[in-house]
Design a protein around this motif. Structure first.
Motif, PDB file in Angstrom:
ATOM      1  N   TRP A   1      -6.368   7.210  -9.420  1.00  0.00           N
ATOM      2  CA  TRP A   1      -6.842   6.475  -8.248  1.00  0.00           C
ATOM      3  C   TRP A   1      -6.848   7.356  -7.004  1.00  0.00           C
ATOM      4  O   TRP A   1      -7.849   7.472  -6.316  1.00  0.00           O
ATOM      5  CB  TRP A   1      -5.955   5.261  -7.990  1.00  0.00           C
ATOM      6  N   MET A   2      -5.707   7.962  -6.711  1.00  0.00           N
ATOM      7  CA  MET A   2      -5.606   8.764  -5.503  1.00  0.00           C
ATOM      8  C   MET A   2      -6.252  10.134  -5.687  1.00  0.00           C
ATOM      9  O   MET A   2      -6.609  10.793  -4.725  1.00  0.00           O
ATOM     10  CB  MET A   2      -4.144   8.928  -5.074  1.00  0.00           C
TER      11      MET A   2
ATOM     12  N   GLY B   1       0.767  -1.235   0.000  1.00  0.00           N
ATOM     13  CA  GLY B   1       0.000   0.000   0.000  1.00  0.00           C
ATOM     14  C   GLY B   1       0.798   1.286   0.000  1.00  0.00           C
ATOM     15  O   GLY B   1       0.361   2.282   0.570  1.00  0.00           O
ATOM     16  N   LYS B   2       1.959   1.292  -0.667  1.00  0.00           N
ATOM     17  CA  LYS B   2       2.774   2.518  -0.728  1.00  0.00           C
ATOM     18  C   LYS B   2       1.984   3.680  -1.314  1.00  0.00           C
ATOM     19  O   LYS B   2       2.056   4.796  -0.808  1.00  0.00           O
ATOM     20  CB  LYS B   2       4.025   2.296  -1.590  1.00  0.00           C
ATOM     21  N   THR B   3       1.251   3.413  -2.370  1.00  0.00           N
ATOM     22  CA  THR B   3       0.509   4.471  -3.057  1.00  0.00           C
ATOM     23  C   THR B   3      -0.501   5.115  -2.116  1.00  0.00           C
ATOM     24  O   THR B   3      -0.632   6.336  -2.063  1.00  0.00           O
ATOM     25  CB  THR B   3      -0.197   3.909  -4.305  1.00  0.00           C
ATOM     26  N   LEU B   4      -1.202   4.306  -1.351  1.00  0.00           N
ATOM     27  CA  LEU B   4      -2.192   4.828  -0.415  1.00  0.00           C
ATOM     28  C   LEU B   4      -1.518   5.522   0.771  1.00  0.00           C
ATOM     29  O   LEU B   4      -1.940   6.604   1.184  1.00  0.00           O
ATOM     30  CB  LEU B   4      -3.106   3.704   0.074  1.00  0.00           C
ATOM     31  N   VAL B   5      -0.455   4.940   1.301  1.00  0.00           N
ATOM     32  CA  VAL B   5       0.256   5.543   2.429  1.00  0.00           C
ATOM     33  C   VAL B   5       0.831   6.904   2.042  1.00  0.00           C
ATOM     34  O   VAL B   5       0.847   7.839   2.846  1.00  0.00           O
ATOM     35  CB  VAL B   5       1.367   4.594   2.946  1.00  0.00           C
TER      36      VAL B   5
ATOM     37  N   LEU C   1      -9.535  10.404  -3.919  1.00  0.00           N
ATOM     38  CA  LEU C   1      -9.396  10.676  -2.490  1.00  0.00           C
ATOM     39  C   LEU C   1      -9.033  12.142  -2.257  1.00  0.00           C
ATOM     40  O   LEU C   1      -9.661  12.834  -1.458  1.00  0.00           O
ATOM     41  CB  LEU C   1      -8.324   9.767  -1.877  1.00  0.00           C
TER      42      LEU C   1
ATOM     43  N   THR D   1      -0.437   9.119   0.364  1.00  0.00           N
ATOM     44  CA  THR D   1      -1.441  10.189   0.382  1.00  0.00           C
ATOM     45  C   THR D   1      -1.388  10.991   1.680  1.00  0.00           C
ATOM     46  O   THR D   1      -1.739  12.171   1.677  1.00  0.00           O
ATOM     47  CB  THR D   1      -2.874   9.635   0.201  1.00  0.00           C
TER      48      THR D   1
ATOM     49  N   ASP E   1      -1.859   6.455 -10.709  1.00  0.00           N
ATOM     50  CA  ASP E   1      -1.914   6.933  -9.328  1.00  0.00           C
ATOM     51  C   ASP E   1      -2.640   8.264  -9.213  1.00  0.00           C
ATOM     52  O   ASP E   1      -3.364   8.505  -8.246  1.00  0.00           O
ATOM     53  CB  ASP E   1      -0.512   7.043  -8.738  1.00  0.00           C
TER      54      ASP E   1
END
Length: 182
Positions: free
Chosen positions: A49-50, A14-18, A53, A20, A46
């Motif tokens: 997706w991000m 979950g690097k991409t989410l972290v 959010l 954020t 990314d």
């Protein structure tokens, strides 16, 4: 990551989410955040997706892609968070600092905070390949432009190489300290 440290996570953790979290925190300053990815596909993915959010949290997202117009690139940098590859950010930096004759010709708005995905690839593997700006050969302007810009670009490359060497040495020292405390 917010304090400039390297965080190591395995694939799928979950690097991409972290990423954020520090990106959002630093974007709140209004000075812009650069999210550097290993390739254009990841930058585009990314940012989409991000971006959902970040959009929900009231931020704007940009994505640098090869072939974008000067105006589009400038707009991407004006967003709260800008995704792109190291080479896209690097070439824009070189053009802004070596070719642009005024701030109105520059696309970047400054450098406040950057998060680098796959930092080992970007700072070690990619850093060994110098960024070189080229353009179609203009009649009698090329020799003069080359003579004028070459020393400035060579200086930028030397600075980039020195910074990469320093970061690599620091990373190696930090890893050794971590090994000793284990």
């Amino acid at each position: 990551m917010h304090r400039g440290c390297v965080a190591e996570m395995a694939t799928g953790e979950g690097k991409t989410l972290v990423a954020t979290l520090p990106a959002y925190l630093n974007a709140l300053t209004g000075r812009g955040v650069h999210l550097v990815t290993a390739n254009e596909y990841l930058a585009r993915r990314d940012s989409q997706w991000m971006g959902m959010l970040f959009g929900f949290l009231g931020l704007t997202i940009g994505c640098l892609e090869s072939g974008q117009s000067h105006e589009t690139r400038r707009e991407m940098y004006l967003r709260d968070i800008t995704y792109g590859t190291a080479s896209e950010f690097g070439f824009d930096y070189l053009r802004d600092n070596a070719i642009a004759k005024s701030s109105g010709q520059q696309v970047q708005r400054g450098h406040h905070f950057a998060l680098i995905d796959e930092i080992d690839y970007i700072l070690i593997d990619e850093a060994r390949v110098p960024l070189i700006i080229s353009q179609p050969n203009a009649h009698d302007e090329s020799p003069r432009l080359y003579a004028e810009l070459s020393p400035r670009i060579e200086k930028l490359v030397r600075v980039q190489q020195r910074q990469c060497d320093e970061l690599l040495a620091k990373a190696r020292r930090d890893l050794k300290v971590g090994e000793l405390s284990s």
